[in-house]
Design an enzyme around this catalytic site. Structure first.
Site, PDB file in Angstrom:
ATOM      1  N   LEU A  51      23.566   3.917 -11.297  1.00  0.00           N
ATOM      2  CA  LEU A  51      22.783   2.723 -10.409  1.00  0.00           C
ATOM      3  C   LEU A  51      22.862   1.350 -10.826  1.00  0.00           C
ATOM      4  O   LEU A  51      22.615   0.415  -9.841  1.00  0.00           O
ATOM      5  CB  LEU A  51      21.240   3.340 -10.471  1.00  0.00           C
ATOM      6  CG  LEU A  51      20.970   4.546  -9.749  1.00  0.00           C
ATOM      7  CD1 LEU A  51      19.512   5.125 -10.189  1.00  0.00           C
ATOM      8  CD2 LEU A  51      21.135   4.426  -8.392  1.00  0.00           C
ATOM      9  N   HIS A 274      13.266  14.028 -25.020  1.00  0.00           N
ATOM     10  CA  HIS A 274      12.345  14.483 -23.620  1.00  0.00           C
ATOM     11  C   HIS A 274      11.530  15.662 -24.278  1.00  0.00           C
ATOM     12  O   HIS A 274      12.208  16.691 -24.602  1.00  0.00           O
ATOM     13  CB  HIS A 274      13.356  14.700 -22.712  1.00  0.00           C
ATOM     14  CG  HIS A 274      12.696  14.612 -21.282  1.00  0.00           C
ATOM     15  ND1 HIS A 274      11.704  15.528 -20.925  1.00  0.00           N
ATOM     16  CD2 HIS A 274      12.961  13.832 -20.178  1.00  0.00           C
ATOM     17  CE1 HIS A 274      11.328  15.339 -19.727  1.00  0.00           C
ATOM     18  NE2 HIS A 274      12.143  14.207 -19.333  1.00  0.00           N
ATOM     19  N   ARG A 338       6.104  10.369 -23.368  1.00  0.00           N
ATOM     20  CA  ARG A 338       6.996  11.349 -23.914  1.00  0.00           C
ATOM     21  C   ARG A 338       7.116  11.201 -25.571  1.00  0.00           C
ATOM     22  O   ARG A 338       7.265  12.440 -26.070  1.00  0.00           O
ATOM     23  CB  ARG A 338       8.384  10.928 -23.376  1.00  0.00           C
ATOM     24  CG  ARG A 338       8.452  11.303 -21.968  1.00  0.00           C
ATOM     25  CD  ARG A 338      10.016  10.930 -21.345  1.00  0.00           C
ATOM     26  NE  ARG A 338       9.949  11.072 -19.742  1.00  0.00           N
ATOM     27  CZ  ARG A 338      11.143  10.941 -19.245  1.00  0.00           C
ATOM     28  NH1 ARG A 338      12.101  10.305 -19.826  1.00  0.00           N
ATOM     29  NH2 ARG A 338      11.081  11.113 -17.690  1.00  0.00           N
ATOM     30  N   HIS A 409      17.470  12.482 -25.370  1.00  0.00           N
ATOM     31  CA  HIS A 409      17.244  12.411 -23.973  1.00  0.00           C
ATOM     32  C   HIS A 409      17.956  11.035 -23.693  1.00  0.00           C
ATOM     33  O   HIS A 409      19.125  10.466 -23.074  1.00  0.00           O
ATOM     34  CB  HIS A 409      16.079  12.637 -23.361  1.00  0.00           C
ATOM     35  CG  HIS A 409      16.029  12.191 -21.952  1.00  0.00           C
ATOM     36  ND1 HIS A 409      16.830  12.817 -20.968  1.00  0.00           N
ATOM     37  CD2 HIS A 409      15.121  11.442 -21.377  1.00  0.00           C
ATOM     38  CE1 HIS A 409      16.741  12.123 -19.759  1.00  0.00           C
ATOM     39  NE2 HIS A 409      15.584  11.331 -19.985  1.00  0.00           N
ATOM     40  N   LEU A 449      15.342   4.987 -13.920  1.00  0.00           N
ATOM     41  CA  LEU A 449      15.695   4.711 -12.564  1.00  0.00           C
ATOM     42  C   LEU A 449      15.599   3.403 -12.160  1.00  0.00           C
ATOM     43  O   LEU A 449      16.361   2.372 -11.717  1.00  0.00           O
ATOM     44  CB  LEU A 449      15.720   5.707 -11.640  1.00  0.00           C
ATOM     45  CG  LEU A 449      15.917   7.018 -11.592  1.00  0.00           C
ATOM     46  CD1 LEU A 449      15.412   7.918 -10.538  1.00  0.00           C
ATOM     47  CD2 LEU A 449      17.460   7.095 -11.931  1.00  0.00           C
TER      48      LEU A 449
END
Length: 645
Positions: A51, A274, A338, A409, A449
């Site tokens: 991305l 995670h 998390r 993660h 993201l």
């Protein structure tokens, strides 16, 4: 154990003085511009097509720059951004739940335990609004409410609903949209796409990044490409742990090669585990599987109250269950950040309350949600995730609780960059998880993201022209320049060295052993003794690697064993720096939990008097590690002890 000299060189963040809430607008207003007729005179290399990379390459191509995009994948859409599941945050405040840009910043800074730049968090919040509108416009199929507006849900570390999603496929759908935008520029001729090409070194000349050295993964050919600026958007290094939620091909080589050329590495020990990954089920397993954090919206996490309880989950009555997150953190419950959730799960497992065949997991139970909402609603929200779980485990989560466990993660650490996303090497920019920005010592779910998209679409396309403008009239570095020849020679020599070892042990064996060392010494919890031991073990393992690694085949062909060997060699160097950083940072903060720095309640205890700063590391040619610092200040979100109770 000596970790080398510490130099208190202070780094300049480049954040404009004044209110951090307006810093980004003021910085943009001060940027120099490149006129439309001059943009084609500048060449920019973008490494990585996730991305961040796809967005940056597409945006610069649309503006008219000569862009070369490199990926070691067969196609740009195969970048690891596809693996993200749950959603992407935005401070659009469409729900009537009192969300705002300020609340977004508070959640992000607090979630990162005050170890990130406050001004970066404001930029992330401000641009998040444009990101959602942009992705929606280029075809991302966001979930919608009955009336047509985009739907949202909650994620860990927040008490509002700001996460936009496409069921459990958000990363995949956003990556498809970004790849289409990139390929549009490829078709238009403004972007040249180089697939199956792995960056193996950075070309630095006259103190500036001016190109890269790549290996064609099909033919083995080594070549150089020069440019006026280079962008690294190559993802994180979680696969250093061997078993992680990342794709097996994800690696640190591009970033680490840049680091060895002088780019500082910030906070390398800040690793996120995670809390909702599938537990390791067998010794031969090579990776773990991510289950979206969105499941924690409706699933309840628990363990048996009695350690070693042998009963099946559905046979354990509610009175004999410990919903430990709801008990310890009633205000946030199962949606704690998390790092907190992972640490709590580890405590339960190590105390003997773990479940499953290997007693290495906890339950994530949807029985209450299924009774309250019905199977159809749960299937609509999480159906593909439930199917994936069933395929991986053979268990039906509609009928029995899922089993989850913490797994390596996301890497909050990465190449240090200033407010313009430029590293300590002029002309070398960084985007997405390859950098250190935004997240501090812990990333909130659904901010990954977002940060990749903000970097790719709305930060780098502004800051890179500011760097390029004074270079108007300068050509690209010629391929016969001494710096180019030296970089190509270094890559060729390193490959020859790997092939010439002629040992008996494949690179994956070394990688697996490295993962075991890191999980034990630099995992969810760390101690000075454990880190000191890990550093010694890593150094010993690296010596064994260079005396006993076996690389079959040759350099002039498709050779995955050679690819893996090179990546493991870099991991062995990076892993030492991770442990050095964790040992050096004498406090607990976020995901960096030192057992010698905790409260009476077992929570992380920061030391803001000495460690309210970013550690940015230099590795010398002889392997010594030198720490530099960027002090952190918090004006809009005052320093405070995190409290999710």
């Amino acid at each position: 154990m000596s970790i080398g000299p510490t130099i208190e060189q202070l780094l300049d963040s480049g954040v404009p003085e004044g209110d951090p809430a307006t810093a980004w607008q003021r910085r943009r207003d001060a940027y120099r511009l490149v006129g439309p007729l001059n943009r084609g005179k500048f060449t920019v290399i973008v490494v990585g097509t996730g991305l961040a990379g796809a967005g940056c390459a597409a945006a610069l191509g649309e503006l008219g720059y000569d862009v070369h995009a490199f990926t070691f994948h067969d196609a740009p859409r195969r970048a690891h951004s596809v693996a993200a599941q749950g959603g992407i945050n935005a401070a659009r405040a469409r729900k009537v739940d009192n969300d705002s840009i300020r609340r977004f910043v508070v959640d992000t800074v607090k979630g990162g335990d005050f170890r990130a730049r406050e001004a970066d968090a404001f930029r992330l919040a401000e641009e998040s609004i444009r990101v959602i509108d942009h992705l929606d416009a280029i075809g991302a199929p966001f979930a919608r409410e009955y009336g047509g507006s985009l739907a949202t849900r909650s994620f860990g570390g927040v008490q509002v609903s700001r996460t936009y999603y496409t069921r459990g496929q958000t990363g995949q759908q956003l990556q498809v949209a970004a790849s289409q935008a990139l390929l549009r520029q490829v078709a238009a001729g403004s972007v040249t796409l180089h697939t199956r090409s792995e960056m193996l070194d950075l070309i630095v000349a006259d103190g500036r990044a001016q190109g890269i050295v790549v290996r064609d993964l099909v033919t083995g050919r080594i070549g150089a490409r020069t440019a006026h600026a280079v962008v690294l958007a190559t993802g994180g290094y979680g696969t250093v742990f061997f078993q992680s939620t990342l794709a097996r091909n994800s690696n640190a080589t591009a970033a680490w090669r840049a680091h060895r050329r002088g780019a500082l590495m910030a906070s390398p020990s800040f690793i996120q585990f995670h809390p909702t990954a599938l537990p390791v089920s067998a010794p031969w397993q090579t990776k773990t599987t991510l289950m979206s954090e969105s499941l924690r919206n409706d699933g309840r996490i628990w363990v048996p109250r009695t350690a070693g309880d042998e009963r099946a989950a559905n046979d354990i009555p509610d009175a004999d269950r410990d919903y430990y997150l709801e008990r310890k953190y009633p205000a946030y419950g199962n949606l704690t950040p998390r790092d907190v959730a992972s640490r709590a799960a580890r405590e339960q497992i190590e105390a003997g309350h773990g479940v499953g065949p290997l007693r290495n997991s906890v339950y994530l139970d949807f029985a209450d949600a299924l009774a309250r909402l019905g199977r159809a609603t749960i299937a609509e929200r999480y159906g593909n995730l439930f199917s994936m779980y069933h395929d991986a485990t053979g268990e039906n989560p509609y009928e029995v609780p899922m089993r989850i466990a913490p797994a390596a993660h996301f890497t909050m650490g990465g190449l240090w960059s200033d407010y313009d996303q430029m590293t300590s090497i002029p002309g070398l920019f960084v985007g997405g998880e390859a950098g250190w920005g935004y997240h501090g010592a812990n990333r909130l779910g659904a901010n990954s993201l977002l940060s990749a998209c903000v970097d790719g679409w709305f930060t780098l396309p502004y800051s890179i022209p500011n760097y390029l403008a004074p270079l108007l009239g300068e050509g690209r570095l010629p391929l016969d320049h001494d710096a180019v020849r030296a970089a190509v020679g270094a890559v060729t020599g390193r490959i020859t060295d790997l092939l010439d070892v002629g040992g008996r042990t494949g690179p994956d064996r070394f990688h697996r052993r490295l993962g075991e060392i890191l999980y034990a010494g630099c995992g969810v919890a760390r101690s000075p003794a454990g880190l000191t031991s890990a550093i010694g073990e890593i150094r010993s393992l690296r010596e064994q690697f260079w005396s006993d690694v076996r690389v079959v085949g040759s350099a002039s062909e498709f050779n995955q064993e050679l690819e893996r060997a090179g990546r493991v060699a870099d991991f062995l160097e990076l892993a030492e720096l991770m442990c050095v950083d964790a040992l050096d940072r004498d406090e607990s903060c976020g995901a960096h939990f030192r057992v010698d720095h905790q409260t009476a309640q077992g929570e992380a205890r920061r030391d803001d008097d000495h460690w309210c700063a970013v550690s940015a590391w230099e590795t010398t040619t002889d392997g010594r590690h030198i720490r530099h610092r960027e002090p952190l200040a918090f004006d809009a979100v005052p320093l405070q002890t995190r409290n999710y109770q």
